[in-house]
Design a protein around this motif. Structure first.
Motif, PDB file in Angstrom:
ATOM      1  N   CYS A 167     -10.072  -0.812  -1.415  1.00  0.00           N
ATOM      2  CA  CYS A 167      -9.311   0.015  -2.366  1.00  0.00           C
ATOM      3  C   CYS A 167      -9.931  -0.091  -3.759  1.00  0.00           C
ATOM      4  O   CYS A 167     -10.057   0.910  -4.474  1.00  0.00           O
ATOM      5  CB  CYS A 167      -7.847  -0.428  -2.434  1.00  0.00           C
TER       6      CYS A 167
ATOM      7  N   THR B 163       2.279   1.660  -3.387  1.00  0.00           N
ATOM      8  CA  THR B 163       1.246   2.087  -4.342  1.00  0.00           C
ATOM      9  C   THR B 163       0.928   3.567  -4.168  1.00  0.00           C
ATOM     10  O   THR B 163       0.859   4.309  -5.156  1.00  0.00           O
ATOM     11  CB  THR B 163      -0.041   1.255  -4.121  1.00  0.00           C
ATOM     12  N   TRP B 164       0.741   3.992  -2.931  1.00  0.00           N
ATOM     13  CA  TRP B 164       0.377   5.393  -2.699  1.00  0.00           C
ATOM     14  C   TRP B 164       1.516   6.330  -3.100  1.00  0.00           C
ATOM     15  O   TRP B 164       1.282   7.426  -3.600  1.00  0.00           O
ATOM     16  CB  TRP B 164      -0.041   5.589  -1.231  1.00  0.00           C
TER      17      TRP B 164
ATOM     18  N   ASN C 188      -4.301   8.038  -0.740  1.00  0.00           N
ATOM     19  CA  ASN C 188      -4.613   7.620  -2.106  1.00  0.00           C
ATOM     20  C   ASN C 188      -4.996   8.848  -2.929  1.00  0.00           C
ATOM     21  O   ASN C 188      -5.926   9.559  -2.565  1.00  0.00           O
ATOM     22  CB  ASN C 188      -5.759   6.611  -2.088  1.00  0.00           C
TER      23      ASN C 188
ATOM     24  N   ALA D 112     -11.895   2.713  -5.925  1.00  0.00           N
ATOM     25  CA  ALA D 112     -11.381   3.055  -7.261  1.00  0.00           C
ATOM     26  C   ALA D 112     -12.448   2.802  -8.329  1.00  0.00           C
ATOM     27  O   ALA D 112     -12.183   2.993  -9.521  1.00  0.00           O
ATOM     28  CB  ALA D 112     -10.142   2.231  -7.563  1.00  0.00           C
TER      29      ALA D 112
ATOM     30  N   HIS E 106      -6.216   5.277   3.479  1.00  0.00           N
ATOM     31  CA  HIS E 106      -6.546   5.385   2.053  1.00  0.00           C
ATOM     32  C   HIS E 106      -7.074   6.776   1.741  1.00  0.00           C
ATOM     33  O   HIS E 106      -6.712   7.383   0.739  1.00  0.00           O
ATOM     34  CB  HIS E 106      -7.573   4.299   1.709  1.00  0.00           C
TER      35      HIS E 106
ATOM     36  N   LEU F  25       0.833  -1.209   0.000  1.00  0.00           N
ATOM     37  CA  LEU F  25       0.000   0.000   0.000  1.00  0.00           C
ATOM     38  C   LEU F  25       0.869   1.262   0.000  1.00  0.00           C
ATOM     39  O   LEU F  25       0.611   2.201  -0.748  1.00  0.00           O
ATOM     40  CB  LEU F  25      -0.940   0.002   1.217  1.00  0.00           C
TER      41      LEU F  25
ATOM     42  N   LYS G 162       1.520   6.510  -6.918  1.00  0.00           N
ATOM     43  CA  LYS G 162       0.416   7.337  -7.409  1.00  0.00           C
ATOM     44  C   LYS G 162       0.775   8.817  -7.369  1.00  0.00           C
ATOM     45  O   LYS G 162       0.282   9.606  -8.157  1.00  0.00           O
ATOM     46  CB  LYS G 162      -0.848   7.072  -6.603  1.00  0.00           C
TER      47      LYS G 162
ATOM     48  N   ARG H 221      -2.309   0.951 -11.344  1.00  0.00           N
ATOM     49  CA  ARG H 221      -1.961   0.670  -9.944  1.00  0.00           C
ATOM     50  C   ARG H 221      -3.108  -0.065  -9.241  1.00  0.00           C
ATOM     51  O   ARG H 221      -2.901  -1.030  -8.528  1.00  0.00           O
ATOM     52  CB  ARG H 221      -1.661   1.970  -9.186  1.00  0.00           C
ATOM     53  N   ASP H 222      -4.348   0.433  -9.452  1.00  0.00           N
ATOM     54  CA  ASP H 222      -5.503  -0.213  -8.820  1.00  0.00           C
ATOM     55  C   ASP H 222      -5.744  -1.587  -9.426  1.00  0.00           C
ATOM     56  O   ASP H 222      -6.181  -2.509  -8.733  1.00  0.00           O
ATOM     57  CB  ASP H 222      -6.747   0.679  -8.959  1.00  0.00           C
TER      58      ASP H 222
END
Lengths: 196, 536
Positions: free
Chosen positions: B430, B353-354, B535, B434, B531, B350, B357, B365-366
């Motif tokens: 998530c 990923t964040w 995110n 998304a 998130h 996570l 982004k 990514r999602d």
């Protein structure tokens, strides 16, 4: 202190721990049940798909392991294992009693069957299975069903098998019931949908 | 005995590690730190600038002379810095053009007699230029020891078990993962988590815990084990937050200053890690023949830490501007296959990923997250080799996998991970947020076949501890087979975080770091909260 050998004793202790866990699983009627560690907290709560909830706490089970001073001198590995075996039997008995008690209190009325003193026979099996939710593998074979309780003796189970074999009517009833269970399972699986 | 241990620590502590402790000791004496070079570049020779309880601006120049004396040759090198310390105006916002009222040369060693004479001369010269007499004073080993004893040691728990844990930490080789399970009871007992504390005692105990943290890290600091130091200071920060919340005392008034210092230390350590990585060229450590078990998990952890460092610095300003390019060059766009070694890797994923982004937002990514959830669900529903819960770390996984050849106990013995997950709900959340409806629909049947686990602390402050103790409920959640997409969206849109202490929620970076280090704290509620914050 007296001269001691803690490092090697730790290895023996590790052996006994592993032995106890494995042996308990072997002899317990619930040995095949998946176990989980609770790493923190003492309370447990289950929220089911129908939003019903059950909460429960922890229960401490303990057993007594005794070695008398005069036994130590002549203690052998075999005797030490026997001591542990006795303890394991005691622990499994307590665990089993606890599990039965907890299941009896947690299983909803709709999923219980009161045989009202009838002997355990093929008809009772059909009635019992009818009350149960049975899952199947993708190839259509049912998930294993485990039984526990004083009525499920090997002799009685064999007698029930014989009864099904010798009575085509009962066998047909059983097969129809299982077919119905499979249909219910298929419907349940087909219902696993995110809709809208 | 403990006094000797503190002495031994002080006599071998480098400048940076005793600087952290020094700042905490100042806070314990009522100072407010307004500048610390560990957190920002050097400010005209002043390592630390603080406002004293009587509102004086005080500058401190720290030197590391562990087990030695400051010699005239070393004094010659810092004479210019000391003069700057005493005479230059500050450039700190709110204190511009202000010259420190008092200045201190601080050393964890002694000061050579010849240096004392030189210092007297320097003070005389300053006096002749209109500065007050004895403008530059000294703080040496003896004073630091006496502070450490009165502010720290006097409040450390004295039970034999605590003493033994403390010795265990000091006896660590220093190159291992920081043993949080050993440090946890020391912090809990120092901060008296089982008692009710009044303001003054809590504040004293926070300082005491900070000094303990610095000393307990002795072996790890010596080995420059930055991750271990980050772990310990993160625990200190979260336990301080927990102690304030537990005692219903205002965190901003009683614990914020100490946590701010710890936070600064953590950020500095992340910076040091960032400095070290390019020098290595590869993310491996020592014996390369064992790396097959650790390389990928370590790499993912490093990417997560560097991602957090990036997001932190981007939000609060880069102390080392060149680090931005280092992180960008280090953290790959995509993770290598088989990076997910257990549910404990998901918080790392996570964070990665964040971070990615922020660099380049992409729907890929999602979709990758969806692929990870698909793989985890299929693993959990498969026959063997189920991914362990987040309570098991990288080392546990290696020991379990190679138990036969290592001849060790199986850390997973007695535990089972089939059809159960602590992390799948968070990943599904998530995807729902998304708006990946089709993917969610594909995954839904498997998602409803497993039970979803959460640990909900009875009181929010317990969340900030390594273990909640008895005050938590283990909940199992089984989703209905059929659910409306709209209902799921609604359910997953909630902010979450109800079971997190307020001060930790107010510091999402610290919270993200906490769950990265302790993945079992990445509860569904926490990930929902994070998130929303990270995110983009």
């Amino acid at each position: 202190m007296l001269p001691d050998f803690p490092e090697t004793k730790k290895l023996f202790s590790r052996f006994f721990r592993t032995y106890m866990r494995r042996r308990a699983r072997e002899i317990s009627p619930y040995g095949a049940v998946q176990t989980r560690y609770i790493h923190e907290g003492r309370a447990m709560k289950v929220t089911r798909a129908d939003q019903s909830e059950s909460t429960s706490g922890m229960e401490q089970l303990s057993v007594h392991l005794e070695i008398k001073f005069d036994e130590i001198e002549n203690l052998t590995l075999q005797k030490a294992i026997e001591k542990h075996d006795a303890m394991i039997v005691d622990m499994v008995r307590k665990q089993t009693h606890f599990i039965r008690e907890r299941m009896s209190s947690e299983i909803p009325e709709s999923q219980t069957l009161d045989a009202k003193g009838r002997k355990f026979d093929a008809q009772v099996v059909i009635e019992m299975f009818e009350k149960m939710q049975i899952d199947f593998y993708p190839d259509g074979t049912p998930h294993e069903i485990f039984v526990d309780g004083p009525v499920f003796t090997p002799e009685r189970m064999a007698a029930v098998d014989k009864e099904f074999e010798s009575n085509p009517e009962l066998k047909k009833k059983f097969d129809e019931m299982m077919e119905k269970k499979k249909e219910e399972w298929r419907a349940r699986e087909a219902d696993r949908k995110l809709v809208g | 005995m403990l006094e000797r241990l503190i002495e031994s620590w002080l006599d071998s502590a480098g400048e940076r590690s005793y600087q952290r402790c020094f700042c905490q000791m100042l806070i314990g004496q009522g100072y407010r730190i307004v500048h610390n070079t560990e957190h920002t570049p050097l400010e005209h020779g002043k390592d630390v600038i603080a406002i004293s309880p009587d509102d004086k601006v005080v500058g401190f120049q720290l030197k590391g002379n562990p087990g030695k004396s400051l010699k005239p040759s070393q004094f010659d090198e810092i004479r210019g810095q000391l003069e700057q310390l005493a005479t230059y105006a500050l450039g700190i916002p709110g204190y511009e053009k202000k010259i420190p009222d008092e200045c201190y040369l601080v050393t964890n060693g002694e000061i050579d007699e010849a240096v004392s004479v030189e210092l007297q001369r320097l003070n005389a010269a300053l006096e002749s230029r209109g500065h007050p007499p004895e403008k530059i004073k000294t703080i040496t080993r003896g004073t630091l020891l006496s502070w450490a004893n009165s502010l720290g040691l006097s409040m450390w728990p004295s039970e034999i078990e605590d003493f033994s844990n403390f010795i265990k930490l000091l006896n660590c080789a220093g190159d291992e993962i920081f043993p949080a399970e050993t440090f946890d009871p020391l912090l809990r007992h120092t901060l008296r988590m089982d008692n009710v504390l009044k303001t003054a005692e809590l504040r004293r105990r926070i300082t005491s815990a900070a000094i303990m943290t610095a000393v307990a890290l002795h072996s790890f600091s010596r080995r420059k084990n930055y991750f271990a130091e980050i772990t310990a200071w993160t625990l200190f920060a979260t336990y301080t937050i927990a102690a304030c919340e537990k005692n219903s005392l205002d965190f901003n008034k009683n614990g914020a200053e100490a946590v701010l210092m710890a936070r600064g230390a953590i950020r500095g350590l992340l910076g040091q890690l960032c400095d070290e990585i390019p020098e290595r060229g590869i993310l491996s450590e020592r014996d390369p023949f064992s790396e097959f078990a650790f390389y990928r998990p370590r790499a993912l952890l490093i990417y997560a830490l560097m991602g957090i460092y990036f997001m932190w610095s981007d939000a609060e300003g880069w102390n080392e501007p060149n680090h931005k390019a280092v992180v960008e060059g280090l953290v790959p766009e995509n993770l290598p296959p088989q990076s997910i070694w257990g549910e404990g890797a998901i918080p790392h994923l996570l964070a990665h990923t964040w971070y990615r982004k922020r660099i380049a937002a992409s729907p890929a990514r999602d979709k990758f997250m969806a692929a990870v959830l698909r793989d985890i669900l299929s693993n959990k529903l498969g026959p063997v080799g189920h991914l362990p819960s987040p309570y098991y770390g990288i080392e546990d996984v290696a020991r379990h996998t190679y138990q036969q050849i290592l001849g060790c106990d199986d850390p997973f013995e007695g535990d089972g991970f089939e059809r159960t997950s602590y992390i799948c709900e968070s990943l599904m959340m998530c995807l729902v947020r998304a708006n990946l409806k089709e993917r969610c629909q594909e995954l839904w049947p498997s998602f409803t076949r497993i039970s979803h686990e959460r640990v909900v602390p009875d009181e929010a402050w317990r969340f900030a501890l390594y273990r909640t103790g008895e005050g938590a409920t283990n909940t199992t959640h089984i989703y209905p087979s059929t659910m409306q997409w709209k209902d799921l969206q609604e359910l997953f849109a909630e902010h979450g975080g109800a079971d997190i202490p307020e001060a930790l929620k107010a510091d999402p970076i610290l919270l993200l770091l906490f769950v990265t280090i302790f993945p079992f704290r990445a509860s569904f509620s926490t990930v929902k909260f994070l998130h929303k914050k990270f995110n983009v």
